[in-house]
Design a protein around this motif. Sequence first.
Motif, PDB file in Angstrom:
ATOM      1  N   ASP A   1      36.612  40.546  49.776  1.00  0.00           N
ATOM      2  CA  ASP A   1      36.729  40.543  48.475  1.00  0.00           C
ATOM      3  C   ASP A   1      37.734  39.334  48.065  1.00  0.00           C
ATOM      4  O   ASP A   1      37.608  38.611  47.091  1.00  0.00           O
ATOM      5  CB  ASP A   1      37.049  41.802  47.883  1.00  0.00           C
ATOM      6  CG  ASP A   1      36.162  42.986  48.035  1.00  0.00           C
ATOM      7  OD1 ASP A   1      36.425  44.083  47.941  1.00  0.00           O
ATOM      8  OD2 ASP A   1      34.894  42.667  48.023  1.00  0.00           O
ATOM      9  N   LEU A   2      38.624  39.496  49.072  1.00  0.00           N
ATOM     10  CA  LEU A   2      39.730  38.374  48.575  1.00  0.00           C
ATOM     11  C   LEU A   2      39.130  36.961  48.745  1.00  0.00           C
ATOM     12  O   LEU A   2      39.309  36.149  48.061  1.00  0.00           O
ATOM     13  CB  LEU A   2      40.943  38.407  49.707  1.00  0.00           C
ATOM     14  CG  LEU A   2      41.501  39.526  49.449  1.00  0.00           C
ATOM     15  CD1 LEU A   2      42.947  39.844  50.651  1.00  0.00           C
ATOM     16  CD2 LEU A   2      42.498  39.648  47.991  1.00  0.00           C
TER      17      LEU A   2
ATOM     18  N   LYS B   1      37.260  36.196  45.781  1.00  0.00           N
ATOM     19  CA  LYS B   1      37.890  36.029  44.703  1.00  0.00           C
ATOM     20  C   LYS B   1      38.592  34.580  44.820  1.00  0.00           C
ATOM     21  O   LYS B   1      38.555  33.818  43.767  1.00  0.00           O
ATOM     22  CB  LYS B   1      39.170  36.969  44.599  1.00  0.00           C
ATOM     23  CG  LYS B   1      39.952  36.531  43.314  1.00  0.00           C
ATOM     24  CD  LYS B   1      41.041  37.727  43.255  1.00  0.00           C
ATOM     25  CE  LYS B   1      42.193  37.363  42.079  1.00  0.00           C
ATOM     26  NZ  LYS B   1      43.115  38.374  41.955  1.00  0.00           N
ATOM     27  N   TYR B   2      38.797  34.041  46.109  1.00  0.00           N
ATOM     28  CA  TYR B   2      39.336  32.919  46.154  1.00  0.00           C
ATOM     29  C   TYR B   2      38.231  31.718  45.849  1.00  0.00           C
ATOM     30  O   TYR B   2      38.602  30.815  45.306  1.00  0.00           O
ATOM     31  CB  TYR B   2      39.776  32.690  47.786  1.00  0.00           C
ATOM     32  CG  TYR B   2      39.759  31.365  48.282  1.00  0.00           C
ATOM     33  CD1 TYR B   2      38.892  30.703  49.159  1.00  0.00           C
ATOM     34  CD2 TYR B   2      40.591  30.431  47.566  1.00  0.00           C
ATOM     35  CE1 TYR B   2      38.861  29.236  49.446  1.00  0.00           C
ATOM     36  CE2 TYR B   2      40.488  29.005  48.161  1.00  0.00           C
ATOM     37  CZ  TYR B   2      39.779  28.461  48.823  1.00  0.00           C
ATOM     38  OH  TYR B   2      39.935  27.244  49.301  1.00  0.00           O
TER      39      TYR B   2
ATOM     40  N   ASP C   1      35.827  31.975  43.770  1.00  0.00           N
ATOM     41  CA  ASP C   1      35.887  31.916  42.317  1.00  0.00           C
ATOM     42  C   ASP C   1      36.945  31.124  41.765  1.00  0.00           C
ATOM     43  O   ASP C   1      36.863  30.346  40.876  1.00  0.00           O
ATOM     44  CB  ASP C   1      35.859  33.266  41.671  1.00  0.00           C
ATOM     45  CG  ASP C   1      34.501  34.012  41.983  1.00  0.00           C
ATOM     46  OD1 ASP C   1      34.658  35.472  41.853  1.00  0.00           O
ATOM     47  OD2 ASP C   1      33.347  33.351  42.138  1.00  0.00           O
ATOM     48  N   LEU C   2      38.320  31.342  42.256  1.00  0.00           N
ATOM     49  CA  LEU C   2      39.374  30.698  41.791  1.00  0.00           C
ATOM     50  C   LEU C   2      39.395  29.013  42.118  1.00  0.00           C
ATOM     51  O   LEU C   2      39.640  28.410  41.329  1.00  0.00           O
ATOM     52  CB  LEU C   2      40.662  31.535  42.334  1.00  0.00           C
ATOM     53  CG  LEU C   2      41.002  32.791  41.669  1.00  0.00           C
ATOM     54  CD1 LEU C   2      42.066  33.425  42.420  1.00  0.00           C
ATOM     55  CD2 LEU C   2      41.195  32.746  40.138  1.00  0.00           C
TER      56      LEU C   2
ATOM     57  N   GLU D   1      46.974  35.705  37.315  1.00  0.00           N
ATOM     58  CA  GLU D   1      46.170  34.938  36.696  1.00  0.00           C
ATOM     59  C   GLU D   1      46.052  33.408  37.042  1.00  0.00           C
ATOM     60  O   GLU D   1      45.248  32.757  37.427  1.00  0.00           O
ATOM     61  CB  GLU D   1      45.530  35.110  35.436  1.00  0.00           C
ATOM     62  CG  GLU D   1      45.078  36.563  35.037  1.00  0.00           C
ATOM     63  CD  GLU D   1      44.724  36.874  33.499  1.00  0.00           C
ATOM     64  OE1 GLU D   1      44.723  35.965  32.936  1.00  0.00           O
ATOM     65  OE2 GLU D   1      44.354  37.765  33.337  1.00  0.00           O
TER      66      GLU D   1
ATOM     67  N   ILE E   1      46.357  31.105  42.868  1.00  0.00           N
ATOM     68  CA  ILE E   1      45.169  30.840  43.675  1.00  0.00           C
ATOM     69  C   ILE E   1      45.655  30.685  45.016  1.00  0.00           C
ATOM     70  O   ILE E   1      46.634  29.982  45.466  1.00  0.00           O
ATOM     71  CB  ILE E   1      44.307  29.594  43.375  1.00  0.00           C
ATOM     72  CG1 ILE E   1      44.018  29.754  41.942  1.00  0.00           C
ATOM     73  CG2 ILE E   1      42.924  29.680  44.311  1.00  0.00           C
ATOM     74  CD1 ILE E   1      43.280  28.567  41.364  1.00  0.00           C
TER      75      ILE E   1
END
Length: 319
Positions: free
Chosen positions: A26-27, A30-31, A33-34, A273, A276
């Motif tokens: 998941d991390l 997310k990375y 996406d960021l 937010e 990153i």
Amino acid sequence: MIKKTALAVVTLALAASCVSPKVYKDLEAKYADLKSENRKLSDENEALLDAKTAAENELKQLKSAYDEAVAQRDKLQSDYDATKANYDALKASYDALEKNSSAAIAANSQKNRELLAQLEAKEQALADENARLEKLKKDLEERSNRVAELESVIASKDAAMRALKDAISRALTDFEGKGLTVEQRDGKVYVSMENKLLFESGSWAVGSEGRRAVQQLGSVLGENPDIAVLIEGHTDNVPYQGSGPLTGNWDLSTKRATAIVNILRENASINPENLIAAGRGEYAPVATNSTPEGRAKNRRIEVILTPKLDELSKLLSDN
């Protein structure tokens, strides 16, 4: 307070070492996406610079068209003045001949009518050219104002990043000569910390001196909420030889970047937010891996600070 901080560090290290594969994936998602968002911001910055260059080129073209219109207007004015002088001379001649010959009067009257028609045509051409000149002048002023606005916003962003770099340099003065550098290039600020300041070999637990450096960096970032913060972990090319949950250098670099993010998140003034975490492993070296000194420089954390470009994007969309 020191005991509580030490307990928090131990707890954080134990929690990081027990992350399940699902959470870790998941991390990673997310990375990704960021990282995509960061790439988009970089592309937008390049697009804005291209837009500025295009606007400047268009401004040059408008200036050239304006100069040509002025020259054409001046030529028409000169033709008009010459035609009017000729007309005045013929009218005087007409007045002199009027007493002597009706035939001469008729011929002179015809020529006068022709000259009047020519004069009216030139007056209309001059009026049309003046109207075109005014339109070009207005377009030139609008383009000039747009270029000035773009330059002003870009200069403001650059000045803000210079001020941020200076503030970070002052906050981290205690760590000069300890593997920490602060640079500004390409509109961004780069804070590089060698692992000798932050981690023990093969570990992603941040030492007390490194924690203090990251916290002091966080105190500056907390006062700059419009800055995107990318934390990159880097290693040398020596394969990871340790045991435990790590799978290799890339995994180690990711966990080290995440450890820095977790320290920054302790500062409530920093918007999560904006943060990153990224692991680059051994694939973005800044020095050769063939010497101990070069490998030491490659083992590092880089904090890359990028201004948000919302104001420039709005300015472009409005135009």
